[in-house]
Motif scaffolding. Structure first.
Motif, short mmCIF file in Angstrom:
data_model
loop_
_atom_site.label_atom_id
_atom_site.label_comp_id
_atom_site.label_asym_id
_atom_site.label_seq_id
_atom_site.Cartn_x
_atom_site.Cartn_y
_atom_site.Cartn_z
N GLU A 225 6.89 -1.99 -6.79
CA GLU A 225 5.41 -0.82 -7.00
C GLU A 225 4.40 -0.85 -6.35
O GLU A 225 4.53 -1.55 -4.93
CB GLU A 225 4.78 -1.18 -8.42
CG GLU A 225 5.66 -1.73 -9.63
CD GLU A 225 4.97 -1.70 -11.38
OE1 GLU A 225 3.66 -2.37 -10.50
OE2 GLU A 225 4.67 -2.08 -12.16
N PHE A 226 4.60 0.90 -6.00
CA PHE A 226 3.28 0.52 -4.55
C PHE A 226 2.30 1.35 -4.89
O PHE A 226 2.55 2.06 -5.82
CB PHE A 226 4.05 0.42 -3.47
CG PHE A 226 4.35 1.79 -3.06
CD1 PHE A 226 4.03 3.24 -3.40
CD2 PHE A 226 5.96 2.40 -4.01
CE1 PHE A 226 4.70 4.48 -2.70
CE2 PHE A 226 6.49 3.53 -4.08
CZ PHE A 226 5.98 4.33 -3.42
N ASN A 227 1.39 1.86 -3.75
CA ASN A 227 0.34 2.85 -4.09
C ASN A 227 0.30 4.39 -3.38
O ASN A 227 0.95 3.91 -2.68
CB ASN A 227 -0.98 2.45 -4.05
CG ASN A 227 -2.50 3.75 -4.13
OD1 ASN A 227 -1.62 4.62 -4.14
ND2 ASN A 227 -3.38 3.27 -3.59
N LEU A 228 1.14 4.95 -3.86
CA LEU A 228 1.87 6.70 -3.75
C LEU A 228 0.64 7.48 -3.49
O LEU A 228 1.04 7.79 -2.19
CB LEU A 228 2.34 7.08 -4.82
CG LEU A 228 3.83 7.08 -5.23
CD1 LEU A 228 3.36 5.88 -6.28
CD2 LEU A 228 4.12 8.02 -6.37
N ASP A 229 -0.90 7.00 -2.94
CA ASP A 229 -2.00 7.50 -2.84
C ASP A 229 -1.94 6.58 -1.44
O ASP A 229 -2.82 7.16 -0.27
CB ASP A 229 -2.88 7.59 -2.86
CG ASP A 229 -2.86 8.55 -4.74
OD1 ASP A 229 -2.73 9.60 -4.40
OD2 ASP A 229 -3.08 8.11 -5.81
N SER A 230 -1.17 5.57 -0.62
CA SER A 230 -1.87 5.23 0.39
C SER A 230 -0.54 5.29 1.26
O SER A 230 0.63 4.94 1.45
CB SER A 230 -1.74 3.30 0.54
OG SER A 230 -1.79 2.55 1.15
N PRO A 231 -1.09 6.13 2.26
CA PRO A 231 -0.27 6.04 3.59
C PRO A 231 0.35 4.92 4.44
O PRO A 231 1.82 4.65 4.50
CB PRO A 231 -0.70 7.00 4.71
CG PRO A 231 -1.89 8.21 3.62
CD PRO A 231 -2.23 6.94 2.75
N LYS A 232 -0.14 3.68 3.98
CA LYS A 232 0.23 2.62 5.80
C LYS A 232 1.39 1.97 4.08
O LYS A 232 2.56 1.66 4.47
CB LYS A 232 -0.81 1.80 5.52
CG LYS A 232 -0.74 0.47 5.96
CD LYS A 232 -2.15 -0.52 5.99
CE LYS A 232 -1.42 -1.17 7.10
NZ LYS A 232 -3.22 -3.10 7.20
N GLN A 233 1.22 2.07 2.82
CA GLN A 233 2.31 0.82 2.14
C GLN A 233 3.20 2.14 1.88
O GLN A 233 4.66 1.83 2.15
CB GLN A 233 1.53 1.19 0.30
CG GLN A 233 0.57 0.06 0.30
CD GLN A 233 0.09 -0.18 -0.73
OE1 GLN A 233 0.79 -0.19 -2.23
NE2 GLN A 233 -1.13 -0.49 -1.23
N LEU A 234 3.40 3.61 1.95
CA LEU A 234 4.10 4.49 1.90
C LEU A 234 5.23 3.99 3.56
O LEU A 234 5.96 4.21 3.30
CB LEU A 234 3.93 5.57 2.02
CG LEU A 234 5.38 6.62 1.93
CD1 LEU A 234 5.68 6.63 0.96
CD2 LEU A 234 3.94 8.16 1.57
#
Length: 916
Positions: free
Chosen positions: A566-575
C-alpha cells in the motif's frame, strides 16, 4: 515666437531598439530600431519646427571618461543588430533634410544643452525630443522636453511632478541617486524619494553634504561614505552648456526631403506606412498641430474630436472625490461633451457575476479623473451619493452608442454594470486589447504591466490599499481618500494608455483592422455569453462524481497489488520510491533538482515497462476530472442565476485563441468516456435544446488555403475523408484500398505537421521505427510539395521579420528564433509554422461569433452560450431549431473566404454530449 526642436538621436535609437520586436527586412537586415526612429521622426516633423537638429553621440571617449575612467564602464557592448542600424538611420535622417550634429569629445546631451541655451538666450522656444531623464536639468520657461514615443511633454511643473524636485535641482538629484548604467557613483541605496526629500529639506547638494552628520540610520552612513565622490558625481551628470560648435541655431533649418533617396531607403527597409505617406505628400512634410508646451493643461470642457492631448503621460494625476451632487453634475456635463470616456468600476469580488459595485471612476482627459464612491461601509464613512441615483444618471451616457468609451479589460465592468440594468454601448477601445493586438508577447496585458512598459508609470497596487492574505479587507472598507487615489488612477491610466497605444496601432493598418473588426466587436459578444451562463444538471454531476470515486478506489486497489504494498497514490515521493527504487524502472526524465520525475510525460515514457505507471495515469486523470469538474461545477453554480458562468479571456493566448476559466471549458477531455460524460451535465431548460456547431478540420483547411497545394486543395474540394485521401496519395493506393493503420498514419501526419512534429515524434505516436516514420513524411511532402514549400517559406519569413501573420493580418511574434540554444530555436520554428493556422482559426471563429451574435441580437429563441476550441454551443427553443441551425451554419461557413469549403457540423440534443 520661433521654435527649435532638438532630437536626441542616440536616445531615439536605443529606446526604439529595446521597445520594438527584432524586425528585419527580406534581406535579413535588422530594422526594428530603424522602424521606431522613422515613426518618431515622422511624428516630430509633423509640427513643422522653424529650426531643427538631429544630435547623436560621436564615436570615441568623452571628457567624462578622462574625469573618471570607470564612467559607463558597466555598459555592455552595443549589440551587432543595433550597430548595423546606425548608418541606415543617419542616411534616413539626412534624406529627411535634418541637420545632423555629432561632436567628438562630448556627448549628445552636451550639444543639445549648448544649443538649447543659445536658442533660449535669443528668444527662441526650445523643444527637446528625448527620453533621457538627465535632460530634465535643462527645463525652464521656454525649454520643454517631449517624449515622442509616448507623445508626452514635460515642462517645469512636469519635472516637479515626475522627480519631486525643481529643474534647477536635477543635477543635485542625479548626483545623489547616481546611475548604475553610466556608473555614476552617487549615494548607495539613495533612491529618488530619498534624494527629493533631502533636497526639499536642505535645498541643494552642498546643503545635503553640509548636514550629512544630521542624517541618521544606515542611509546616513552611506551618505557620509559618499561625500568624497559626490563632487565627481555632480561633474559627471552636469550637461555642458558651452560646447564649441561650428554652426549657429539659425543655420539649423530643415532642408527639402530627398524624395528619391527616401523612397529607396523606405523600400529597402520595408517601411510601408512611411512610403505611403511619402507618396501621398510628395516632398511636403505632413502638417499637424505643434505639440503643446504644458504638462498639466486645464481640464477640457468641450471638444468633439478624439485629439491626442499633449500632457505628461507618466506624471502625477489630479483626482477628485465626488460626494456632492454639484460635483456629480459637473462630471456629467464633462461626460456629455467628452470625445472619449474612460470608465472603471470598483467591486466586492473579482468574479463579475458575483460582484456588487462599490464605486465608479471616470476620466475624460489624461491626468484628470474622479472617483464616485457608492457603498463604502467602514465605521465613520462619510456620506456618499445614492448608488441608484448615480447609476441612473450615468445610464443614458453609458448606454449611448454615440459616446465613445475606453476601458481596461472593459468586459469585466460591462458585466458588473449589467446587474444594475446598464447595458454598456459604444465601447470603442480597450487598452488591454490595444496592447494585445500590437504585440501579444511583449508584456502581460494587465494595467500595472502596461503602465510600466508604455508609460514608465508605477501604479498603486490593490494590495497596497486593501492589504494581503487574512488581513485583506474588502474595497468597500477602504477609506474614501485612499480609494479615490487608487480607483481614479485606474480610469486615468486607462485613458493615458490609450493615447500611448493608439498611435502604434494607427501606424500598422493590418493590425488596426484586426483590432477594430475582430477584437473590439467581440467584447460585447463575450460579455453577453458570460452573463447568460449555462444550465448545469447538479444531480447528474453528483452521480458522476460518485462513479468516479468508485473507479478511483478500484484503481487504488489495483495499484497497491501491482506495487506489492500500500502507498499514497497522490504522493510523488512515495511513487518515486516504488517505481525507481523498488521496481527498478528506468528514470527517463528528471525534475529540476535532479530527482526522477513522476509527471505525466515521465510515466508515459515507462508505461510499457510495467502496469503501475498506466494505472497511476488513469487514476490521476479521473482525480482531475472529479476535482475540476464533477465536484467543482456544482459548487460554482451562481446563486443569482442558477447557472455556471465561465470567464472568457481575449488577451491570454498569443495566437489569438480565446481561453476560459472557472470553469475552463477548453480542457474538458473528449477522448475518454468519463470526460465526454461530463458534457451530459450541460443541459437546456424545459422546451429548449442544446445545439453545438463545430468547424470540421479547420486548421487543415487553412493549411490547404495558405499553402495553395493543389493536391490538398483538391482533396478538400472533392469532399470525403481527407485522411483517407491523404493516405491514398502517400501510399499510392485507391481510397477504398487504404487500411485503418494507413489512415491513422496519414491523420497523424496531417495534424502533426501543423505542430512541427518530427520523424521521431511521429514514430512514437504510430509505434513504428524512426526510419519508417521518415519515409512516411518524405512521401507526404512528395505528394504535397506546396505544404513543404509553405512551411519553409514561413520559417524564413519568421526569421526575417521576427513574426508571422494570420490570414487576417494578426501578427504573432516569436521569441527564441535567434536563441543560441538549439532546442529553443527549433521550438520557435515549430511555433512559427503552426501559428498562422491556429491564429487564422482563432480569427475565423471570432468573426463567426460576431456575425452570429449580430443575427441573434433581436431574437429571444436562441442564445450563444459557449466557445470551445472550434465549436460554438447554443441553447435554442425547440420550435426554432431548424431556422437557427441553418442560419448559424451559414454564418460560420461564411466567416472566411478560403480556396476550400469551410464545413460546419451541427448537432442537437437535450445536453451538450448529445449535441456534440
Amino acid at each position: 515666437m520661433p521654435n527649435l526642436t532638438l532630437i536626441d538621436g542616440s536616445s531615439y535609437l536605443y529606446r526604439a531598439f529595446h521597445a520594438l520586436p527584432p524586425l528585419s527586412n527580406a534581406k535579413g537586415e535588422p530594422t526594428g530600431a530603424l522602424f521606431g526612429v522613422v515613426n518618431m521622426l515622422r511624428s516630430t516633423l509633423k509640427a513643422r519646427p522653424d529650426y531643427v537638429a538631429f544630435v547623436s553621440d560621436a564615436s570615441g571617449p568623452t571628457f567624462r571618461n578622462v574625469l573618471y575612467d570607470k564612467y559607463k564602464a558597466n555598459r555592455p557592448p552595443m549589440p551587432d543588430e543595433l550597430r548595423a542600424q546606425i548608418e541606415p538611420m543617419l542616411s534616413i535622417v539626412s534624406a529627411l533634410g535634418l541637420p545632423i550634429l555629432r561632436v567628438s569629445g562630448v556627448e549628445a546631451d552636451d550639444v543639445i544643452g549648448t544649443l538649447a541655451t543659445q536658442a533660449h538666450e535669443h528668444g527662441i522656444d526650445v523643444l527637446i525630443s528625448t527620453g533621457d531623464k538627465d535632460l530634465a536639468q535643462l527645463v525652464r520657461p521656454g525649454i520643454t522636453l517631449i517624449n515622442t514615443m509616448t507623445n508626452t511633454t514635460m515642462d517645469t511643473q512636469g519635472v516637479v511632478e515626475k522627480f519631486g524636485v525643481k529643474p534647477e535641482q536635477i543635477i543635485d538629484f542625479l548626483s545623489l541617486t547616481g546611475d548604475t548604467v553610466d556608473n555614476v557613483p552617487g549615494v548607495t541605496k539613495c533612491g529618488p524619494k530619498t534624494a527629493a526629500k533631502w533636497l526639499a529639506e536642505y535645498g541643494s547638494l552642498d546643503g545635503v553634504m553640509a548636514h550629512a552628520d544630521k542624517i541618521g540610520g544606515k542611509i546616513g552612513e552611506y551618505l557620509r561614505e559618499a561625500l568624497p565622490s559626490l563632487p565627481l558625481s555632480r561633474e559627471l551628470v552636469t550637461i555642458k552648456l558651452d560646447v564649441p560648435l561650428e554652426t549657429t541655431v539659425k543655420q539649423l533649418t530643415l532642408r527639402e526631403h530627398d524624395t528619391e533617396a527616401l523612397r529607396e531607403l523606405f523600400t529597402r527597409y520595408e517601411f510601408k506606412a512611411a512610403l505611403k505617406e511619402l507618396d501621398n505628400a510628395g516632398t511636403e512634410s505632413p502638417a499637424a498641430p505643434a505639440p503643446a508646451k504644458t504638462s498639466t493643461p486645464a481640464p477640457v470642457e468641450t471638444t468633439h474630436t478624439e485629439a491626442m492631448p499633449s500632457v505628461d503621460l507618466s506624471g502625477e494625476g489630479h483626482y477628485e472625490l465626488v460626494t456632492r451632487q454639484e460635483q456629480l453634475d459637473n462630471w456629467l456635463a464633462r461626460l456629455n461633451d467628452a470625445p472619449l470616456i474612460a470608465f472603471d468600476t470598483e467591486t466586492t469580488s473579482i468574479d463579475p457575476m458575483l460582484a456588487d459595485i462599490v464605486g465608479v471612476s471616470l476620466s475624460v482627459q489624461p491626468g484628470y479623473a474622479c472617483y464616485i464612491p457608492l457603498s463604502h461601509d467602514y465605521p465613520g464613512a462619510p456620506a456618499q451619493l445614492s448608488r441608484d441615483k448615480v447609476l441612473n444618471a450615468l445610464k443614458p451616457i453609458l448606454e449611448d452608442p454615440r459616446r465613445p468609451k475606453v476601458g481596461q479589460h472593459a468586459k469585466y465592468d460591462m458585466n458588473v454594470l449589467s446587474h444594475y440594468g446598464i447595458v454598456v454601448q459604444g465601447l470603442k477601445h480597450d487598452t488591454m486589447l490595444e496592447s494585445y493586438v500590437w504585440n501579444a508577447t511583449a508584456t502581460r496585458h494587465d494595467m500595472d504591466s502596461l503602465a510600466r512598459k508604455y508609460l514608465g508609470y508605477e501604479t498603486v497596487k490593490y494590495e497596497q490599499v486593501t492589504g494581503k492574505g487574512a488581513k485583506q479587507i474588502s474595497f468597500s472598507q477602504v477609506d474614501l481618500d485612499t480609494a479615490c487615489r487608487y480607483a481614479a488612477e485606474d480610469a486615468d491610466i486607462t485613458l493615458r494608455l490609450h493615447h500611448a497605444l493608439w498611435p502604434l496601432l494607427e501606424s500598422e493598418p493590418t493590425l488596426l483592422k484586426v483590432y477594430e473588426e475582430i477584437e473590439i466587436p467581440l467584447v460585447p459578444v463575450l460579455a453577453g455569453m458570460e452573463q447568460r451562463g449555462v444550465l448545469i444538471d447538479v444531480n447528474e454531476l453528483r452521480k458522476q462524481s460518485q462513479q468516479l470515486g468508485k473507479r478511483m478506489h478500484e484503481l487504488q486497489q489495483e495499484a497497491w497489488k501491482s506495487a506489492g504494498r500500500e502507498f499514497n497514490l497522490d504522493s510523488p515521493k512515495q511513487l518515486q520510491a516504488i517505481l525507481f527504487d523498488e521496481l527498478g524502472l528506468p528514470a527517463k526524465l528528471k525534475t529540476p533538482t535532479g530527482q526522477p520525475s513522476t509527471n505525466e510525460e515521465a510515466l508515459e515514457a515507462i508505461a510499457d515497462n510495467h502496469p503501475l505507471p498506466r494505472l497511476i495515469l488513469e487514476y490521476r486523470g479521473l482525480a482531475k476530472l472529479r476535482s475540476t469538474y464533477t465536484e467543482k461545477l456544482a459548487e460554482i453554480v451562481n446563486p443569482r442565476t442558477g447557472r455556471v458562468h465561465t470567464s472568457y479571456h481575449q488577451g491570454a493566448v498569443a495566437t489569438g485563441r480565446i481561453s476560459s476559466n472557472d470553469p475552463n471549458l477548453q480542457n474538458i477531455p473528449v477522448r475518454t468516456e468519463e470526460g465526454r460524460r461530463i458534457r451530459q451535465a450541460f443541459i437546456a431548460p424545459k422546451d429548449w435544446l442544446v445545439m453545438a456547431a463545430d468547424y470540421s478540420q479547420i486548421e487543415l483547411r487553412i493549411m490547404a488555403h495558405l499553402s495553395g497545394d493543389e493536391g490538398l486543395v483538391r482533396a478538400f474540394q472533392e469532399g470525403g475523408d481527407i485522411h483517407r485521401a491523404t493516405a491514398a496519395e502517400v501510399f499510392g493506393l485507391a481510397p477504398e484500398e487504404v487500411t485503418s493503420n494507413q489512415r491513422r498514419a496519414a491523420k497523424a501526419i496531417n495534424f502533426g505537421l501543423m505542430y512541427g512534429m518530427s520523424a521521431f515524434g511521429l514514430a512514437r505516436q504510430l509505434g513504428v521505427d524512426r526510419g519508417e516514420a521518415s519515409d512516411y513524411m518524405a512521401r507526404y511532402f512528395t505528394r504535397y510539395p506546396g505544404v513543404h514549400a509553405f512551411m519553409e517559406a514561413t520559417r524564413e519569413r519568421a526569421h526575417r521579420d521576427g513574426y508571422v501573420e494570420t490570414l487576417f493580418g494578426r501578427r504573432l511574434y516569436l521569441e527564441n528564433l535567434t536563441a543560441r540554444n538549439q532546442a529553443l530555436r527549433a521550438g520557435a520554428e515549430r511555433a512559427a509554422v503552426n501559428a498562422p493556422m491556429q491564429g487564422t482559426a482563432a480569427d475565423i471563429i471570432k468573426r463567426a461569433m460576431i456575425s452570429v451574435a449580430t443575427w441573434l441580437k433581436d431574437r429571444d429563441d436562441a442564445h450563444m452560450l459557449m466557445q470551445v476550441h472550434d465549436e460554438l454551443v447554443f441553447e435554442v427553443r425547440a420550435d426554432a431549431i431548424d431556422t437557427v441551425r441553418e442560419e448559424v451554419r451559414a454564418r460560420m461557413a461564411g466567416a472566411a473566404k478560403l480556396s476550400v469549403p469551410l464545413i460546419v457540423d451541427v448537432g442537437v440534443g437535450k445536453n451538450w454530449d448529445e449535441a456534440h
